[in-house]
Write an enzyme that holds these catalytic residues in place. Sequence first.
Site, PDB file in Angstrom:
ATOM      1  N   LYS A  48       0.747  -8.715  -8.344  1.00 29.82           N
ATOM      2  CA  LYS A  48      -0.314  -9.390  -8.599  1.00 29.82           C
ATOM      3  C   LYS A  48      -1.472  -8.695  -9.169  1.00 29.82           C
ATOM      4  CE  LYS A  48       0.858 -11.594  -4.187  1.00 29.82           C
ATOM      5  NZ  LYS A  48       0.314 -11.597  -2.767  1.00 29.82           N
ATOM      6  N   GLU A 104      -0.851  -3.589 -16.803  1.00 30.08           N
ATOM      7  CA  GLU A 104      -0.769  -3.023 -15.179  1.00 30.08           C
ATOM      8  C   GLU A 104      -1.972  -2.796 -14.955  1.00 30.08           C
ATOM      9  OE1 GLU A 104       0.274  -3.105 -12.624  1.00 30.08           O
ATOM     10  OE2 GLU A 104       2.106  -2.074 -12.470  1.00 30.08           O
ATOM     11  N   ASP A 105      -2.621  -2.902 -13.690  1.00 27.61           N
ATOM     12  CA  ASP A 105      -3.723  -2.441 -13.220  1.00 27.61           C
ATOM     13  C   ASP A 105      -3.958  -0.979 -13.167  1.00 27.61           C
ATOM     14  OD1 ASP A 105      -2.077  -2.875 -11.387  1.00 27.61           O
ATOM     15  OD2 ASP A 105      -3.450  -3.690  -9.648  1.00 27.61           O
ATOM     16  N   ASP A 108       0.129   4.973 -10.914  1.00 26.86           N
ATOM     17  CA  ASP A 108      -0.062   6.034  -9.877  1.00 26.86           C
ATOM     18  C   ASP A 108       1.139   6.917  -9.939  1.00 26.86           C
ATOM     19  OD1 ASP A 108      -0.840   7.059  -7.426  1.00 26.86           O
ATOM     20  OD2 ASP A 108      -0.478   5.459  -6.232  1.00 26.86           O
ATOM     21  N   LYS A 136      -4.207   7.196 -12.467  1.00 28.97           N
ATOM     22  CA  LYS A 136      -4.616   8.164 -11.452  1.00 28.97           C
ATOM     23  C   LYS A 136      -3.282   8.987 -11.403  1.00 28.97           C
ATOM     24  CE  LYS A 136      -4.327   6.590  -6.856  1.00 28.97           C
ATOM     25  NZ  LYS A 136      -4.685   6.151  -5.612  1.00 28.97           N
ATOM     26  N   ASP A 164      -6.104  -4.192  -4.641  1.00 32.47           N
ATOM     27  CA  ASP A 164      -6.169  -4.776  -3.414  1.00 32.47           C
ATOM     28  C   ASP A 164      -5.906  -3.709  -2.185  1.00 32.47           C
ATOM     29  OD1 ASP A 164      -3.216  -4.506  -3.547  1.00 32.47           O
ATOM     30  OD2 ASP A 164      -3.052  -5.845  -1.636  1.00 32.47           O
ATOM     31  N   ARG A 170      -9.112  -8.271  -4.141  1.00 28.33           N
ATOM     32  CA  ARG A 170      -8.955  -8.599  -5.493  1.00 28.33           C
ATOM     33  C   ARG A 170      -9.842  -8.943  -6.494  1.00 28.33           C
ATOM     34  NH1 ARG A 170      -3.163  -7.259  -5.921  1.00 28.33           N
ATOM     35  NH2 ARG A 170      -1.887  -7.915  -4.155  1.00 28.33           N
TER      36      ARG A 170
HETATM   37  C1  PRP Z   1       0.458  -1.539  -7.685  1.00 27.36           C
HETATM   38  C2  PRP Z   1       0.126  -1.565  -9.347  1.00 27.36           C
HETATM   39  C3  PRP Z   1       1.400  -1.123  -9.856  1.00 27.36           C
HETATM   40  C4  PRP Z   1       2.007  -0.267  -8.987  1.00 27.36           C
HETATM   41  C5  PRP Z   1       1.602   1.188  -9.555  1.00 27.36           C
HETATM   42  O1  PRP Z   1       0.912  -2.447  -7.118  1.00 27.36           O
HETATM   43  O2  PRP Z   1      -0.095  -2.980  -9.382  1.00 27.36           O
HETATM   44  O3  PRP Z   1       2.273  -2.310 -10.002  1.00 27.36           O
HETATM   45  O4  PRP Z   1       1.448  -0.136  -7.769  1.00 27.36           O
HETATM   46  O5  PRP Z   1       2.165   2.260  -8.794  1.00 27.36           O
HETATM   47  P1  PRP Z   1       3.201   3.403  -9.093  1.00 27.36           P
HETATM   48  O6  PRP Z   1       3.027   3.820 -10.494  1.00 27.36           O
HETATM   49  O7  PRP Z   1       3.062   4.377  -7.987  1.00 27.36           O
HETATM   50  O8  PRP Z   1       4.592   2.575  -9.199  1.00 27.36           O
HETATM   51  P2  PRP Z   1       0.990  -2.875  -5.614  1.00 27.36           P
HETATM   52  O9  PRP Z   1       2.389  -2.540  -5.211  1.00 27.36           O
HETATM   53  O10 PRP Z   1      -0.188  -2.416  -4.824  1.00 27.36           O
HETATM   54  O11 PRP Z   1       1.201  -4.484  -5.647  1.00 27.36           O
HETATM   55  P3  PRP Z   1       0.120  -5.448  -6.167  1.00 27.36           P
HETATM   56  O12 PRP Z   1       0.222  -5.166  -7.714  1.00 27.36           O
HETATM   57  O13 PRP Z   1       0.538  -6.736  -5.943  1.00 27.36           O
HETATM   58  O14 PRP Z   1      -1.223  -4.927  -5.789  1.00 27.36           O
END
Ligand code: PRP
Length: 186
Positions: A48, A104-105, A108, A136, A164, A170
């Site tokens: 989300k 994407e937000d 990571d 990051k 979040d 959010r």
């Molecule tokens: C976060 C973000 C990406 C993912 C990135 O999602 O929105 O989808 O983690 O991480 P990575 O590079 O380690 O794969 P999250 O699982 O927190 O879900 P959300 O988008 O619903 O907050």
Amino acid sequence: MNQLPAVPASRMKMLITREQIKRRVAEIGQEITCAFAEQSVVLVGVLKGATIFLSDLARSIELDATFDFFGVSSYADRVRQSGEVRLTKDVDTSLEGRNVILVEDILDTGLTMNYLKNVVMTHQPRSFRIAVLLDKPAHRIQPIDADYLGFTIPDVFVVGYGLDYAEHYRNLQDIYILPPEAFSSG
Ligand code: PRP
């Protein structure tokens, strides 16, 4: 039921202001507008967290733009430098022959983006780009770079502007660093 988060925004350190976000999103929108002049793009957000960035970015792109969304659930094993990503929602439309921009937000570990890149490539898009608000790099497991990047951030847990903690924060307009007490008090 009243389920307020343990730490309110007023007690968190701001990392990126709404003005900085607005400026950078406008610049990225302009870049995309120029790169795809006279063409359509499809913005594919990842639920989300990406929804807020996608909605602002879409309005700064002066092109025909459609939206679609992926849902994923992921698990990263940082010790083994591996992980697993599972699709919980596929896109509703074919991406074949389209100019796809995956939105994407945050990047990571890179697991989610690498997984989704492979999914999109099976659709045989005309072009594929990645737009990410935050990078990051500290915990990267799988290498991947964004074509359009908002900000590179240090190894801190950030919330706001789509990001979040336990589904809270959010809707904050700025991006904040979540302090350690927010984790310990559940
Ligand atoms: C976060 C973000 C990406 C993912 C990135 O999602 O929105 O989808 O983690 O991480 P990575 O590079 O380690 O794969 P999250 O699982 O927190 O879900 P959300 O988008 O619903 O907050």
